[in-house]
Design a protein around this motif. Structure first.
Motif, mmCIF file in Angstrom:
data_model
loop_
_atom_site.group_PDB
_atom_site.id
_atom_site.type_symbol
_atom_site.label_atom_id
_atom_site.label_comp_id
_atom_site.label_asym_id
_atom_site.label_seq_id
_atom_site.Cartn_x
_atom_site.Cartn_y
_atom_site.Cartn_z
ATOM 1 N N VAL A 80 0.861 -1.185 0.000
ATOM 2 C CA VAL A 80 0.000 0.000 0.000
ATOM 3 C C VAL A 80 0.898 1.235 0.000
ATOM 4 C CG1 VAL A 80 -1.764 1.282 1.269
ATOM 5 C CG2 VAL A 80 -1.799 -1.225 1.276
ATOM 6 N N TYR A 81 0.647 2.152 -0.931
ATOM 7 C CA TYR A 81 1.412 3.390 -1.007
ATOM 8 C C TYR A 81 0.588 4.561 -0.477
ATOM 9 C CZ TYR A 81 4.527 0.894 -4.200
ATOM 10 O OH TYR A 81 5.398 0.000 -4.756
ATOM 11 N N ARG A 82 1.217 5.398 0.338
ATOM 12 C CA ARG A 82 0.655 6.664 0.815
ATOM 13 C C ARG A 82 -0.781 6.535 1.314
ATOM 14 N NH1 ARG A 82 2.476 11.749 -2.350
ATOM 15 N NH2 ARG A 82 2.278 12.488 -0.229
ATOM 16 N N GLN A 83 -0.983 5.672 2.261
ATOM 17 C CA GLN A 83 -2.289 5.443 2.904
ATOM 18 C C GLN A 83 -3.403 5.134 1.909
ATOM 19 O OE1 GLN A 83 -0.605 8.575 3.942
ATOM 20 N NE2 GLN A 83 0.464 7.312 5.418
ATOM 21 N N GLY A 84 -3.073 4.451 0.830
ATOM 22 C CA GLY A 84 -4.100 4.007 -0.104
ATOM 23 C C GLY A 84 -4.236 4.840 -1.367
ATOM 24 N N GLU A 85 -3.283 5.723 -1.642
ATOM 25 C CA GLU A 85 -3.330 6.485 -2.903
ATOM 26 C C GLU A 85 -3.026 5.583 -4.093
ATOM 27 O OE1 GLU A 85 -1.081 10.102 -3.002
ATOM 28 O OE2 GLU A 85 -1.826 10.724 -1.045
ATOM 29 N N ALA A 86 -2.221 4.542 -3.859
ATOM 30 C CA ALA A 86 -1.863 3.590 -4.911
ATOM 31 C C ALA A 86 -1.551 2.251 -4.257
ATOM 32 C CB ALA A 86 -0.665 4.090 -5.708
ATOM 33 N N TYR A 87 -1.550 1.217 -5.084
ATOM 34 C CA TYR A 87 -1.335 -0.139 -4.583
ATOM 35 C C TYR A 87 -0.445 -0.919 -5.539
ATOM 36 C CZ TYR A 87 -5.466 1.059 -1.870
ATOM 37 O OH TYR A 87 -6.352 1.690 -1.033
ATOM 38 N N GLU A 88 0.371 -1.793 -4.991
ATOM 39 C CA GLU A 88 1.102 -2.786 -5.763
ATOM 40 C C GLU A 88 0.225 -4.033 -5.722
ATOM 41 O OE1 GLU A 88 4.989 -3.469 -7.632
ATOM 42 O OE2 GLU A 88 4.175 -1.686 -6.712
ATOM 43 N N VAL A 89 -0.181 -4.512 -6.886
ATOM 44 C CA VAL A 89 -1.132 -5.623 -6.951
ATOM 45 C C VAL A 89 -0.536 -6.764 -7.764
ATOM 46 C CG1 VAL A 89 -3.476 -6.317 -7.584
ATOM 47 C CG2 VAL A 89 -3.044 -3.962 -6.856
ATOM 48 N N GLU A 90 -0.589 -7.967 -7.208
ATOM 49 C CA GLU A 90 -0.096 -9.158 -7.904
ATOM 50 C C GLU A 90 -1.277 -9.914 -8.492
ATOM 51 O OE1 GLU A 90 2.808 -12.972 -7.202
ATOM 52 O OE2 GLU A 90 1.702 -12.213 -5.477
ATOM 53 N N PHE A 91 -1.125 -10.302 -9.753
ATOM 54 C CA PHE A 91 -2.114 -11.108 -10.461
ATOM 55 C C PHE A 91 -1.478 -12.457 -10.758
ATOM 56 C CE2 PHE A 91 -3.083 -6.706 -11.118
ATOM 57 C CZ PHE A 91 -4.449 -6.653 -10.941
ATOM 58 N N VAL A 92 -2.196 -13.528 -10.407
ATOM 59 C CA VAL A 92 -1.649 -14.877 -10.480
ATOM 60 C C VAL A 92 -2.454 -15.715 -11.464
ATOM 61 C CG1 VAL A 92 -1.112 -16.927 -9.097
ATOM 62 C CG2 VAL A 92 -0.874 -14.668 -8.093
ATOM 63 N N ARG A 93 -1.752 -16.522 -12.250
ATOM 64 C CA ARG A 93 -2.413 -17.466 -13.169
ATOM 65 C C ARG A 93 -3.006 -18.627 -12.379
ATOM 66 N NH1 ARG A 93 2.632 -16.480 -15.550
ATOM 67 N NH2 ARG A 93 2.473 -15.165 -17.417
ATOM 68 N N SER A 94 -3.839 -19.402 -13.032
ATOM 69 C CA SER A 94 -4.493 -20.539 -12.362
ATOM 70 C C SER A 94 -3.494 -21.597 -11.902
ATOM 71 C CB SER A 94 -5.545 -21.167 -13.277
ATOM 72 O OG SER A 94 -4.931 -21.633 -14.462
ATOM 73 N N ASP A 95 -2.275 -21.638 -12.508
ATOM 74 C CA ASP A 95 -1.271 -22.614 -12.072
ATOM 75 C C ASP A 95 -0.427 -22.098 -10.901
ATOM 76 O OD1 ASP A 95 0.475 -20.786 -13.217
ATOM 77 O OD2 ASP A 95 1.278 -22.173 -14.711
ATOM 78 N N GLY A 96 -0.747 -20.882 -10.411
ATOM 79 C CA GLY A 96 -0.056 -20.337 -9.253
ATOM 80 C C GLY A 96 1.139 -19.450 -9.569
ATOM 81 N N THR A 97 1.502 -19.332 -10.844
ATOM 82 C CA THR A 97 2.612 -18.459 -11.213
ATOM 83 C C THR A 97 2.128 -17.017 -11.372
ATOM 84 O OG1 THR A 97 2.325 -18.894 -13.584
ATOM 85 C CG2 THR A 97 3.865 -20.316 -12.383
ATOM 86 N N THR A 98 3.022 -16.096 -11.129
ATOM 87 C CA THR A 98 2.676 -14.681 -11.238
ATOM 88 C C THR A 98 2.527 -14.282 -12.695
ATOM 89 O OG1 THR A 98 3.822 -14.161 -9.187
ATOM 90 C CG2 THR A 98 3.460 -12.332 -10.712
ATOM 91 N N GLN A 99 1.402 -13.663 -13.014
ATOM 92 C CA GLN A 99 1.170 -13.142 -14.364
ATOM 93 C C GLN A 99 1.695 -11.720 -14.477
ATOM 94 O OE1 GLN A 99 -2.814 -13.546 -15.802
ATOM 95 N NE2 GLN A 99 -2.455 -12.301 -17.602
ATOM 96 N N ALA A 100 1.436 -10.907 -13.445
ATOM 97 C CA ALA A 100 1.889 -9.513 -13.464
ATOM 98 C C ALA A 100 1.851 -8.949 -12.059
ATOM 99 C CB ALA A 100 0.986 -8.681 -14.370
ATOM 100 N N VAL A 101 2.713 -7.960 -11.827
ATOM 101 C CA VAL A 101 2.676 -7.154 -10.617
ATOM 102 C C VAL A 101 2.636 -5.708 -11.101
ATOM 103 C CG1 VAL A 101 3.852 -6.492 -8.499
ATOM 104 C CG2 VAL A 101 3.972 -8.853 -9.277
ATOM 105 N N LEU A 102 1.560 -5.008 -10.769
ATOM 106 C CA LEU A 102 1.358 -3.646 -11.254
ATOM 107 C C LEU A 102 1.198 -2.673 -10.095
ATOM 108 C CD1 LEU A 102 -1.365 -4.328 -13.976
ATOM 109 C CD2 LEU A 102 1.091 -4.073 -14.328
ATOM 110 N N THR A 103 1.721 -1.472 -10.278
ATOM 111 C CA THR A 103 1.445 -0.377 -9.359
ATOM 112 C C THR A 103 0.273 0.392 -9.942
ATOM 113 O OG1 THR A 103 3.768 -0.247 -8.734
ATOM 114 C CG2 THR A 103 2.381 1.662 -8.225
ATOM 115 N N LEU A 104 -0.820 0.442 -9.191
ATOM 116 C CA LEU A 104 -2.068 1.009 -9.701
ATOM 117 C C LEU A 104 -2.582 2.109 -8.785
ATOM 118 C CD1 LEU A 104 -3.791 -2.402 -10.461
ATOM 119 C CD2 LEU A 104 -2.782 -0.845 -12.142
ATOM 120 N N PRO A 105 -3.097 3.200 -9.371
ATOM 121 C CA PRO A 105 -3.746 4.209 -8.543
ATOM 122 C C PRO A 105 -5.030 3.634 -7.939
ATOM 123 C CG PRO A 105 -4.048 4.701 -10.868
ATOM 124 C CD PRO A 105 -3.131 3.530 -10.795
#
Length: 73
Positions: A32-57
Motif C-alpha cells: 500500500v502506497y501513501r495510505q491508499g493512494e496507490a497499490y502494488e497488486v499481484e495477479f496470479v495465473r491458475s497454475d499459481g505463477t505470477t502473471q503480473a505485478v502492477l502499481t495502480l492508482p
C-alpha cells in the motif's frame, strides 16, 4: 471509502492488455502506497505463477464481486 490493506483482494476497473489482464481481473494487494493512494497488486495465473505485478492508482481497483472471487478461486 476505506483504503485497502495488504493481502486484500481487488478487481481491476480497466484492462491492462500489455499484461494480458482484462477488466475485472482479480489480484492481491502486496503493498500500500501513501495510505491508499496507490497499490502494488499481484495477479496470479491458475497454475499459481505470477502473471503480473502492477502499481495502480486507487481509482483503478475496487472490491471484487462475489462472482469474480469464485471464478478466480
Amino acid at each position: 471509502m476505506k483504503p485497502f490493506a495488504e493481502l486484500d483482494i481487488v478487481q481491476l476497473q480497466q484492462a491492462h492488455p500489455e499484461c494480458g489482464l482484462p477488466t475485472g481481473a482479480v489480484g492481491t494487494i502486496v503493498l500500500v502506497y501513501r495510505q491508499g493512494e496507490a497499490y502494488e497488486v499481484e495477479f496470479v495465473r491458475s497454475d499459481g505463477t505470477t502473471q503480473a505485478v502492477l502499481t495502480l492508482p486507487a481509482a483503478e481497483v475496487v472490491a471484487p464481486t462475489a462472482h469474480a472471487v469464485r471464478q478466480a478461486a
